[in-house]
Design an enzyme around this catalytic site. Structure first.
Site, PDB file in Angstrom:
ATOM      1  CB  SER A  96      36.979  66.216  52.794  1.00 57.54           C
ATOM      2  OG  SER A  96      35.645  66.602  53.000  1.00 57.54           O
ATOM      3  CG  PHE A 134      39.139  59.990  43.357  1.00 61.23           C
ATOM      4  CD1 PHE A 134      39.424  58.640  43.171  1.00 61.23           C
ATOM      5  CD2 PHE A 134      37.901  60.464  42.943  1.00 61.23           C
ATOM      6  CE1 PHE A 134      38.493  57.782  42.585  1.00 61.23           C
ATOM      7  CE2 PHE A 134      36.958  59.612  42.347  1.00 61.23           C
ATOM      8  CZ  PHE A 134      37.264  58.269  42.175  1.00 61.23           C
ATOM      9  CD1 TRP A 167      33.728  70.524  40.632  1.00 58.70           C
ATOM     10  CD2 TRP A 167      34.195  72.055  42.198  1.00 58.70           C
ATOM     11  NE1 TRP A 167      33.064  71.685  40.292  1.00 58.70           N
ATOM     12  CE2 TRP A 167      33.346  72.639  41.246  1.00 58.70           C
ATOM     13  CE3 TRP A 167      34.640  72.831  43.276  1.00 58.70           C
ATOM     14  CZ2 TRP A 167      32.920  73.964  41.339  1.00 58.70           C
ATOM     15  CZ3 TRP A 167      34.203  74.145  43.371  1.00 58.70           C
ATOM     16  CH2 TRP A 167      33.352  74.693  42.409  1.00 58.70           C
ATOM     17  NE  ARG A 253      28.523  58.524  45.864  1.00 57.51           N
ATOM     18  CZ  ARG A 253      28.146  58.132  44.648  1.00 57.51           C
ATOM     19  NH1 ARG A 253      27.612  56.927  44.471  1.00 57.51           N
ATOM     20  NH2 ARG A 253      28.301  58.942  43.617  1.00 57.51           N
ATOM     21  CD  GLU A 374      32.824  61.285  47.578  1.00 56.34           C
ATOM     22  OE1 GLU A 374      32.426  60.193  47.125  1.00 56.34           O
ATOM     23  OE2 GLU A 374      34.017  61.538  47.790  1.00 56.34           O
TER      24      GLU A 374
END
Lengths: 394, 249
Positions: A96, A134, A167, A253, A374
């Site tokens: 991640s 992000f 998150w 993804r 995602e």
């Protein structure tokens, strides 16, 4: 620690170029040597192993499929996918981290940034000297990012950002945040633009999210923006509308579709080896029992299918003909597959399967996040549903 | 400083080895081949020298089949500058013909230092390094764990039984490197891309006569362990067996 020998029942290795194999083997060795010896403790301590950031940079992991002129490795997408596979074989949290740095932060700067922004950030991010996060998802807008209420308002030659994001992987580690905000009215999705916001800006706060039971070796934060002022040069000039952040998500993804295969391979490998050693009833290993054999057969079958799916997805991406819906199918299938394999591996391991000394339950817990982030499993089903029928149901 | 490193493609140490039908070679089917781990130490040592000197070149040379080009590209990806493949169809050639072919190639090149791995992990011969040095008539040292170059001479630490030995050699010379100060770097992903663009020269060589492998055999299967009893009562018998049978006490 024994070297990982791979799981490759259909000789997919023969479909890879020498260079792709070399990249995979390099990262595979690094994961065996450097990541696996520290991951259990980091996981228990709920700590992202920061000390590995420079090593991954030295390998060239960050933004590895971006061009060499920006200090990146310039690999093709299959090689990039193989990197993600091997990192996630170690731990989803580490994959991640690399996904966020490369696909969610370096990619938007590369795709939507000015020449100055590319030169300023990309080489430093490839070197791991500048870490990114992000910010798209908000507390009340997860699957529906277009509903975001974070806004950026022009004031002279500055932008003033207000709102909150949730998150956010790497949130409290990051030096910069790629922040998506509406520059127009709240009902105007086309006004969404991206900004490069230094995390030491006044009014910017990042708070660790407590109480996670998944991705424990990864930083997850809540970001808050109170009148954060950034110069006009912080705007990603080519970004426009919701499709810009969605393009970043397609990149990430893609990596997840590969990464999940790595986690599943780790669990299968562990389950197979445990079954061969664990003796119960009449001195026979549990590998000699029908139930564990069909369990392992099922795991291997699903992994093999997912490997071929990821590989063809990578070939399509390298050819320039990959569609986001194909990424949805691969992410959805492969993560679900990996979560299932991890669960079955954990069960095969019996009581030992709940210990951190074995990887299965760590992967199992991690993959619940990967299943959800995602684009959740369900949302990807709806994206496919829309593509199949022509009707949007979300 | 021009450094030449001789490397070999060998089966991965974790590969499961099966013999081929004639029992004189291994069956390569499904076996993963890698750069010989001792040669990785030699490459690392060469790269460190070059980096410290800030100039010079590192050339890697291998003798083997066409697949050895991949092994050379691994060395190029680690940072070597150029590579030479001495191509042969000979299977498992023995030390002396290999050393002659290498010396033939190296003799026509300019070098200050030739490095080898201590041994190749496939046939464990420890042969080629010393032979090449002899054929080129240059000094050599084996089992070097670390070395430094000063004023045209090399000061090398050698691993000897129970300790170390320091030797001095004048340049040019040959060293075979073992595990010590040179922990091999990973080939970087950028290095892997760059390796494609580095020169890799291929030359056909024919090898002279050498030892003939008559037969290979797998090691004897280890016998299962024996339980001599349980609890304190078993201790005397265990001690007797350790003394008399295992002879470890």
């Amino acid at each position: 620690m024994a070297k990982f020998q791979g799981v490759d029942y259909f000789d997919t290795d023969s479909l890879l170029s020498e260079e792709e194999r070399m990249v995979r083997d390099t990262v595979r060795e690094w994961v065996d040597d450097r990541l696996l010896p520290v991951i259990q403790e980091a996981y228990i301590e709920r700590r992202f192993p920061r000390e590995l950031i420079p090593e991954m940079a030295e390998l060239g992991v960050y933004g590895a499929n971006l061009p060499e002129e920006y200090g990146c490795a310039g690999l093709n997408n299959v090689a990039y996918g193989l990197i993600m596979q091997e990192l996630e074989r170690g731990d989803s949290g580490i994959r991640s981290f690399a996904s966020v740095q490369g696909a969610l932060c370096m990619y938007p700067i590369f795709a939507f940034g000015s020449d100055e922004q590319k030169k300023e950030y990309l080489p430093a991010m490839a070197r791991g000297e500048v870490i990114g996060c992000f910010g798209l998802t908000e507390p009340d807008f997860g699957s529906n990012p277009g509903g975001m209420i974070t806004r950026a308002v022009k004031d002279g030659d500055e932008w003033v950002i207000n709102g909150a994001k949730m998150w956010i992987t790497n949130g409290s580690t990051a030096d910069i945040a790629i922040v998506w905000a509406k520059t127009g009215e709240l009902d105007d999705i086309s006004s969404i633009r991206g900004f490069v916001v230094p995390t030491d800006s006044e009014g910017f706060t990042a708070r660790d999210q407590k109480g996670k039971l998944s991705l424990l070796a990864s930083d997850t934060s809540e970001l808050a923006f109170h009148d954060v002022r950034v110069p006009d040069s912080a705007l990603l000039p080519e970004s426009g509308g919701l499709k810009s952040p969605l393009k970043c998500l397609t990149q990430a993804r893609f990596g997840i579709a590969w990464g999940a295969v790595g986690a599943a391979m780790a669990c299968f490998d562990e389950a197979r080896s445990y079954a061969g050693e664990r003796v119960q009833f009449d001195g026979k290993p549990i590998a000699a029992t029908q139930i564990q054999q069909t369990r392992l057969a099922e795991m291997l079958t699903e992994i093999t299918k997912a490997q071929l799916l990821a590989l063809q997805l990578g070939r399509l991406k390298d050819r320039g003909s990959m569609r986001p819906q194909q990424v949805s199918l691969a992410k959805r299938n492969n993560v679900d597959m990996a979560a299932e394999v991890a669960r079955e591996a954990r069960r095969l391991l019996g009581g030992n399967g709940i210990l951190v000394e074995y990887a299965a339950m760590r992967h199992m817990a991690n993959l619940e996040s990967v299943y959800t982030y995602e684009g959740t499993h369900d949302i990807h089903g709806l994206i496919l549903g829309q593509d199949i029928t022509g009707h949007a149901a979300y | 400083m021009n450094i030449i490193v001789c490397v070999k493609r060998v089966p991965d140490s974790e590969a499961r080895i099966q013999l081929s039908d004639g029992k004189t070679s291994i069956d390569p089917t499904g076996v993963k081949f890698v750069l010989n781990p001792y040669d990785e130490f030699a490459i690392e040592a060469a790269l460190k020298q070059k980096e410290a000197a800030g100039e010079g070149s590192v050339t890697v040379v291998s003798l083997g089949g066409p697949q050895s080009a991949e092994t050379l590209r691994t060395a190029l990806a680690m940072g070597a500058d150029s590579a030479v493949l001495l191509k042969t169809s000979a299977e498992n050639p023995s030390g002396l013909p290999v050393a002659r072919a290498l010396a033939g190639e190296l003799g026509g090149r300019e070098y200050d230092l030739i490095l080898f791995g201590l041994k190749a992990i496939d046939d464990d011969q420890h042969a080629v390094g010393g032979m090449v040095a002899e054929l080129l008539d240059i000094p050599s040292a084996s089992a070097v764990t670390e070395f430094a170059i000063e004023d045209g001479s090399v000061r090398a630490d050698r691993e000897v039984e129970g300790g170390s030995e320091v030797v001095e050699l004048s340049l040019p010379c040959a060293l075979s490197i073992t595990k010590g100060a040179y922990e091999p770097r990973y080939p970087s992903l950028k290095g892997i891309m760059a390796a494609k663009r580095k020169p890799l020269e291929e030359k056909e060589v024919s090898l002279g006569e050498g030892n003939e492998t008559v037969r290979l055999a797998p090691p004897q299967e280890r016998a299962a362990g024996r339980i001599v009893g349980e609890g304190p009562d078993a201790v005397p018998e265990l001690i007797r067996l350790l003394r008399e049978e295992a002879k470890v006490l």
